[in-house]
Design a protein around this motif. Structure first.
Motif, PDB file in Angstrom:
ATOM      1  N   ASP A 154      57.285  17.963  28.700  1.00 63.76           N
ATOM      2  CA  ASP A 154      56.178  18.913  28.582  1.00 63.76           C
ATOM      3  C   ASP A 154      55.317  18.850  29.842  1.00 63.76           C
ATOM      4  OD1 ASP A 154      56.896  19.765  26.020  1.00 63.76           O
ATOM      5  OD2 ASP A 154      55.876  18.066  25.093  1.00 63.76           O
ATOM      6  N   LEU A 155      54.813  19.999  30.254  1.00 63.54           N
ATOM      7  CA  LEU A 155      54.009  20.091  31.471  1.00 63.54           C
ATOM      8  C   LEU A 155      52.575  20.435  31.126  1.00 63.54           C
ATOM      9  CD1 LEU A 155      56.507  22.199  33.623  1.00 63.54           C
ATOM     10  CD2 LEU A 155      56.229  19.713  33.622  1.00 63.54           C
ATOM     11  N   GLY A 156      51.647  19.749  31.771  1.00 63.08           N
ATOM     12  CA  GLY A 156      50.245  20.089  31.618  1.00 63.08           C
ATOM     13  C   GLY A 156      49.870  21.274  32.494  1.00 63.08           C
ATOM     14  N   GLU A 157      48.692  21.805  32.261  1.00 61.15           N
ATOM     15  CA  GLU A 157      48.236  22.980  32.999  1.00 61.15           C
ATOM     16  C   GLU A 157      48.192  22.710  34.499  1.00 61.15           C
ATOM     17  OE1 GLU A 157      44.293  25.912  33.231  1.00 61.15           O
ATOM     18  OE2 GLU A 157      44.514  24.430  31.615  1.00 61.15           O
ATOM     19  N   ARG A 158      47.752  21.523  34.881  1.00 61.94           N
ATOM     20  CA  ARG A 158      47.657  21.171  36.297  1.00 61.94           C
ATOM     21  C   ARG A 158      49.031  21.200  36.956  1.00 61.94           C
ATOM     22  NH1 ARG A 158      44.345  17.337  39.364  1.00 61.94           N
ATOM     23  NH2 ARG A 158      45.562  16.555  41.118  1.00 61.94           N
ATOM     24  N   THR A 159      50.048  20.679  36.259  1.00 59.62           N
ATOM     25  CA  THR A 159      51.390  20.643  36.821  1.00 59.62           C
ATOM     26  C   THR A 159      51.982  22.039  36.904  1.00 59.62           C
ATOM     27  OG1 THR A 159      51.662  18.446  35.845  1.00 59.62           O
ATOM     28  CG2 THR A 159      53.641  19.540  36.642  1.00 59.62           C
ATOM     29  N   VAL A 160      51.709  22.875  35.919  1.00 58.71           N
ATOM     30  CA  VAL A 160      52.185  24.261  35.972  1.00 58.71           C
ATOM     31  C   VAL A 160      51.590  24.978  37.184  1.00 58.71           C
ATOM     32  CG1 VAL A 160      52.103  26.505  34.815  1.00 58.71           C
ATOM     33  CG2 VAL A 160      52.606  24.443  33.496  1.00 58.71           C
ATOM     34  N   GLU A 161      50.296  24.787  37.419  1.00 57.00           N
ATOM     35  CA  GLU A 161      49.651  25.396  38.582  1.00 57.00           C
ATOM     36  C   GLU A 161      50.272  24.888  39.883  1.00 57.00           C
ATOM     37  OE1 GLU A 161      45.582  24.415  38.074  1.00 57.00           O
ATOM     38  OE2 GLU A 161      45.222  25.919  36.503  1.00 57.00           O
ATOM     39  N   LEU A 162      50.599  23.590  39.916  1.00 57.66           N
ATOM     40  CA  LEU A 162      51.247  23.008  41.083  1.00 57.66           C
ATOM     41  C   LEU A 162      52.593  23.686  41.345  1.00 57.66           C
ATOM     42  CD1 LEU A 162      51.653  20.705  43.234  1.00 57.66           C
ATOM     43  CD2 LEU A 162      52.700  19.390  41.377  1.00 57.66           C
ATOM     44  N   LEU A 163      53.390  23.876  40.299  1.00 54.90           N
ATOM     45  CA  LEU A 163      54.710  24.482  40.462  1.00 54.90           C
ATOM     46  C   LEU A 163      54.617  25.943  40.879  1.00 54.90           C
ATOM     47  CD1 LEU A 163      56.615  22.878  37.443  1.00 54.90           C
ATOM     48  CD2 LEU A 163      56.806  22.309  39.872  1.00 54.90           C
ATOM     49  N   VAL A 164      53.594  26.623  40.416  1.00 51.62           N
ATOM     50  CA  VAL A 164      53.388  28.016  40.855  1.00 51.62           C
ATOM     51  C   VAL A 164      53.125  28.054  42.356  1.00 51.62           C
ATOM     52  CG1 VAL A 164      51.834  29.996  40.705  1.00 51.62           C
ATOM     53  CG2 VAL A 164      52.609  28.867  38.614  1.00 51.62           C
ATOM     54  N   ARG A 165      52.303  27.120  42.854  1.00 50.35           N
ATOM     55  CA  ARG A 165      52.031  27.062  44.292  1.00 50.35           C
ATOM     56  C   ARG A 165      53.306  26.744  45.079  1.00 50.35           C
ATOM     57  NH1 ARG A 165      47.639  23.904  42.556  1.00 50.35           N
ATOM     58  NH2 ARG A 165      48.518  22.031  43.555  1.00 50.35           N
ATOM     59  N   VAL A 166      54.126  25.840  44.539  1.00 52.18           N
ATOM     60  CA  VAL A 166      55.380  25.493  45.202  1.00 52.18           C
ATOM     61  C   VAL A 166      56.298  26.708  45.272  1.00 52.18           C
ATOM     62  CG1 VAL A 166      57.504  24.126  44.973  1.00 52.18           C
ATOM     63  CG2 VAL A 166      55.290  23.043  44.609  1.00 52.18           C
ATOM     64  N   LYS A 167      56.356  27.455  44.192  1.00 49.55           N
ATOM     65  CA  LYS A 167      57.222  28.647  44.137  1.00 49.55           C
ATOM     66  C   LYS A 167      56.761  29.703  45.146  1.00 49.55           C
ATOM     67  CE  LYS A 167      59.660  31.314  40.622  1.00 49.55           C
ATOM     68  NZ  LYS A 167      60.895  30.523  40.734  1.00 49.55           N
ATOM     69  N   LEU A 168      55.457  29.897  45.268  1.00 50.82           N
ATOM     70  CA  LEU A 168      54.934  30.859  46.234  1.00 50.82           C
ATOM     71  C   LEU A 168      55.229  30.411  47.664  1.00 50.82           C
ATOM     72  CD1 LEU A 168      51.480  31.676  44.574  1.00 50.82           C
ATOM     73  CD2 LEU A 168      53.495  33.174  44.699  1.00 50.82           C
ATOM     74  N   ALA A 169      55.076  29.117  47.929  1.00 50.72           N
ATOM     75  CA  ALA A 169      55.370  28.580  49.264  1.00 50.72           C
ATOM     76  C   ALA A 169      56.846  28.754  49.601  1.00 50.72           C
ATOM     77  CB  ALA A 169      54.970  27.107  49.341  1.00 50.72           C
ATOM     78  N   GLN A 170      57.714  28.560  48.608  1.00 49.94           N
ATOM     79  CA  GLN A 170      59.140  28.761  48.844  1.00 49.94           C
ATOM     80  C   GLN A 170      59.446  30.222  49.169  1.00 49.94           C
ATOM     81  OE1 GLN A 170      61.771  27.323  45.824  1.00 49.94           O
ATOM     82  NE2 GLN A 170      61.515  25.181  46.416  1.00 49.94           N
ATOM     83  N   GLY A 171      58.728  31.111  48.545  1.00 51.21           N
ATOM     84  CA  GLY A 171      58.919  32.531  48.849  1.00 51.21           C
ATOM     85  C   GLY A 171      58.594  32.836  50.302  1.00 51.21           C
TER      86      GLY A 171
END
Length: 245
Positions: free
Chosen positions: A154-171
């Motif tokens: 399970d992922l907390g809100e902070r980790t979800v936000e982190l992964l969103v930033r990673v996904k945008l950076a990968q883009g």
């Protein structure tokens, strides 16, 4: 022993091969007890081979790289030190990866092998299905370390936000590299999309911690820091940022 030495015939083994194995075990996060025990098994086997006159010497004797007995292991950081480390590495390529490790408790090989297809951000959950493991000088994708390694996290809100930033950076990386981008679907990848070596993650962690003026700690102990956060707060570590962040 097999992943490190299995490609050699008995008569081909040299001191340098054994010493490289010891270094690789250390870089792979193995503890002193495991390293000493692994070396002892090899030394005993080669002693038997020497008595049987299959080899002329025991190349596991008098090698460099064995951990000293009784040497204390560095203590895991307190949450305040973790916060300092994450602040200091926020702009580094591996910064998000270290934060992810600290707040999910995944092993480095599991994080490096994680694919976007294993992550469901909307449901705040990921599935651990594989791990990058070392076989000789190479890293290959295999099963997680333990029998119960395949699991949901399970992922907390902070980790979800982190992964969103990673996904945008990968883009942005994908756009810069264009056709040369290697899309392996990894959550954590190099600028060109290629896999991140777990060994590089460990070595960089040590350098960054030293540069930040922090005491020595094993990368593996980030998992213990996550557990400490959970115990001290009474909630999932994913939902609670370090005090100094």
């Amino acid at each position: 022993l097999i992943p490190h030495l299995g490609r050699f015939r008995l008569g081909e083994l040299r001191h340098s091969h054994v010493e490289r194995m010891l270094r690789d075990l250390r870089a792979g996060g193995k503890g002193d007890t495991t390293i000493r025990r692994t070396h002892a098994v090899l030394r005993s086997a080669l002693s038997g081979a020497k008595r049987a006159r299959l080899v002329s010497e025991n190349v596991a004797q008098d090698v460099n790289g064995l951990p000293e007995r009784g040497k204390p292991r560095p203590a895991p950081w307190e949450p305040e030190l973790l916060g300092r480390f994450l602040d200091a590495t926020a702009s580094h390529r591996f910064g998000p990866l270290y934060e992810f490790l600290a707040f999910t408790g995944l092993r480095r090989g599991e994080a490096c092998a994680l694919r976007w297809s294993d992550v469901v951000l909307e449901s705040r959950v990921l599935s651990v299905r594989s791990s990058l493991v070392q076989v000789g000088p190479k890293w290959i994708e295999g099963k997680p370390k333990t029998a119960s390694g395949e699991r949901r996290v399970d992922l907390g809100e902070r980790t979800v936000e982190l992964l969103v930033r990673v996904k945008l950076a990968q883009g942005r990386d994908r756009k810069r590299w264009g056709a040369a981008y290697r899309d392996n679907d990894r959550v954590f990848a190099r600028e060109d999309g290629s896999d991140v070596s777990p060994e590089a993650v460990t070595k960089t962690f040590g350098r960054l911690a030293t540069a930040a003026g922090l005491p020595t700690m094993r990368l593996h102990d980030l998992r213990h820091v996550a557990a400490s956060l959970m115990i001290s707060s009474g909630v999932s570590a994913n939902d609670r940022p370090p005090p100094m962040r």
